[in-house]
Write a protein that holds these residues in place. Structure first.
Motif, PDB file in Angstrom:
ATOM      1  N   LEU A  92       0.683  -1.230   0.005  1.00  0.00           N
ATOM      2  CA  LEU A  92       0.084   0.113  -0.135  1.00  0.00           C
ATOM      3  C   LEU A  92       1.021   1.342  -0.111  1.00  0.00           C
ATOM      4  N   ALA A  93       1.954   1.208   0.738  1.00  0.00           N
ATOM      5  CA  ALA A  93       2.900   2.312   0.721  1.00  0.00           C
ATOM      6  C   ALA A  93       3.584   2.706  -0.427  1.00  0.00           C
ATOM      7  N   PHE A  94       3.873   1.419  -1.267  1.00  0.00           N
ATOM      8  CA  PHE A  94       4.380   1.561  -2.651  1.00  0.00           C
ATOM      9  C   PHE A  94       3.253   2.414  -3.553  1.00  0.00           C
ATOM     10  N   PHE A  95       2.008   1.718  -3.548  1.00  0.00           N
ATOM     11  CA  PHE A  95       0.958   2.340  -4.315  1.00  0.00           C
ATOM     12  C   PHE A  95       0.728   3.908  -4.055  1.00  0.00           C
ATOM     13  N   ARG A  96       0.893   4.263  -2.949  1.00  0.00           N
ATOM     14  CA  ARG A  96       0.749   5.546  -2.451  1.00  0.00           C
ATOM     15  C   ARG A  96       2.011   6.417  -2.638  1.00  0.00           C
ATOM     16  N   ARG A  97       3.195   5.598  -2.947  1.00  0.00           N
ATOM     17  CA  ARG A  97       4.518   6.370  -3.226  1.00  0.00           C
ATOM     18  C   ARG A  97       4.998   6.928  -1.793  1.00  0.00           C
TER      19      ARG A  97
END
Length: 518
Positions: free
Chosen positions: A329-334
């Protein structure tokens, strides 16, 4: 037997020029003289083969050594932290095409397993196998009630072959740890042990049948995936009988289009199936290559995936699931800072790692791939750069996540075939956000209450009795402690009395001695 197998491996390795590959990763030179000695004994080699790229030579060597080494090469191709990019790319081409064993041997295994002749077990049995792999092959058959089934039969004599090959692979991994500077951090022996564990699971078809049954139950109410039913009365450790599934192999794109299959919807469903298995269930099919997946064209189940071959499944703990979800999720939210913090919190990165430095390194890897379709992204290269970053920050590779990584790469390959314009990030992000809402906040709190409710209902009536017992035990312990304290005080008082008496005796003796002197 192990000695002869080792000689064959050495001969194949020299024939394919793998000694040169080993010397490249032996900066100490400790392996130089033994390899030169072997090379001298094997003085003739095919110059054309030696001129081929090293990845090609390694792949050909594994194919020559047999199905177990081919399967290990497939697993190793997902460990881009262990191999240079050219070797990993070439190993990814390995295909496990194993010639079938004779049908008479398969029938003998079935009859020995059920202690009955074949005609008493199945109404019909097709002698020609429809699929053959390294540890088993599949025949179609019919039960006496007319049910069409697929019968998987374990390859005779495969267990000792696997045991010997695994022992040799472990020896090679030990050399890798000893002579490669990154060997200990990357845990090649743990990779071999993980590989051995899953191979051992594949040798027990009752375990595979249980995996199939579990996956079918997990997706019983979902309109995404079809899983065959297991017929337990026709299953043993050497034979597995399941529902025969009808569908189009997912690799046959032209046939799927002719059948009217919606490839874009199918690609999105594949991503949802993957994340559902991983984050909702913590139990996922870990061998999702095109040969194990069909697509249904039947009206009742049109456009749905059909899963086959359940010998390799992966499992994740709640801790693994939570940290993976946070990372994804952190990846997808950058949110690269949260990625760095999650790695440190989970223990994957050393506790003294600077968050800002790890954050900057992850940003440099991931930022260029966002807002781009899948056809423009190579997860292999992304993973390679992430592993290079992990080496810099001494991030430990988690062996339990190897199968997850392999499955993710399989999903990437399927996605490229079905819909090259698929945006993996935007497809997966809503699912992960929904899953996180179900794990935290009020909805997560309510879900946990529902899960723990039956146990609480059992415990609540017993609470008064348990509280009374605890208070009684505490009172008894307090009384015992008070009695022990009184005893200690009495002993201390007695000790003081004895000390005073001894002092009086000493003074009296001193006084008598003084009077005598006078």
């Amino acid at each position: 037997m192990r000695l002869f197998r080792l000689v064959k491996i050495a001969r194949v390795g020299l024939k394919c020029g793998l000694d040169r590959l080993i010397l490249e990763h032996d900066p100490s030179g400790r392996l130089a003289w033994p390899l030169k000695l072997l090379n001298g004994l094997y003085f003739w080699r095919d110059r054309n083969r030696l001129a081929a790229p090293r990845g090609v030579r390694l792949r050909e060597a594994l194919e020559t050594l047999g199905p177990i080494f081919v399967k290990f090469g497939q697993v190793l191709s997902t460990r881009r932290d262990l191999l240079p990019d050219d070797l990993a790319d070439e190993l990814a081409k390995l295909q496990d095409q194993v010639p079938p064993f004779p049908s008479d041997e398969a029938i003998a295994v079935i009859e020995l397993s059920f202690k009955r002749p074949l005609h008493e077990i199945f109404a019909t049995f097709e002698r020609e196998p429809v699929a053959s792999a390294s540890v088993a092959q599949v025949h179609f058959a019919t039960l006496y009630d007319g049910t069409e089934v697929a019968v998987k039969v374990l390859r005779p004599g495969i267990a000792p072959v696997i045991a010997h090959d695994i022992a040799l692979l472990d020896s090679f991994a030990l050399l890798l740890e000893r002579f490669w500077s990154d060997g200990k951090r990357l845990k090649p022996r743990e990779v071999v042990r993980e590989f051995a564990k899953h191979l051992e699971d594949e040798l027990d078809l009752m375990r595979e049948a249980a995996n199939c049954s579990q996956l079918r139950r997990n997706f019983a109410d979902a309109q995404l995936l079809l899983v065959p039913e297991v017929y337990w009365d026709y299953c043993t450790h050497e034979v597995m009988t399941m529902e025969r599934m009808h569908g189009i192999p997912i690799g046959q794109i032209d046939r799927l289009r002719e059948a009217g299959i919606d490839l874009k919807a199918l690609s999105r469903a594949g991503v949802e199936i993957f994340f559902t298995q991983v984050f909702r269930d913590g139990f996922f099919h870990a061998d999702m290559h095109p040969g194990n997946i069909l697509v249904s064209a039947a009206p009742a189940s049109f456009n749905r995936y059909i899963a086959l071959d359940f010998g390799i499944v992966g499992t994740l703990t709640e801790t693994d699931k939570n940290y993976l979800a946070i990372n994804f999720l952190a990846f997808f939210r950058r949110d690269y800072k949260r990625v760095a913090e999650a790695h440190i919190e989970s223990g994957w990165a050393p506790s003294k790692t600077r968050v800002d430095e790890l954050e900057a390194a992850v940003r440099a890897v991931c930022e260029p791939i966002f807002d781009r379709p899948l056809k423009e992204i190579s997860f292999g290269k992304v993973l390679l750069r992430l592993f290079q970053t992990s080496r810099r920050f001494n991030v430990e590779i988690q062996p339990q996540l190897v199968l997850l990584q392999k499955t993710l790469l399989n999903i990437e390959g399927l996605g490229r075939q079905l819909d090259p314009d698929l945006d993996l990030w935007q497809t997966a992000k809503p699912f992960l956000e929904r899953w996180m809402r179900e794990q935290v906040g009020w909805r997560g709190f309510i879900n946990h209450i529902r899960k723990e409710g039956p146990q609480w209902a059992t415990m609540l009536p017993a609470l008064p009795r348990l509280a009374h017992q605890a208070l009684s035990q505490a009172t008894e312990r307090n009384a015992e402690a008070a009695a022990e304290l009184a005893r200690l005080r009495e002993e201390a008082a007695n000790s003081r009395r004895l000390a005073a008496l001894a002092m009086l005796v000493a003074l009296a003796a001193l006084l008598l001695a003084t009077l005598q002197i006078v």
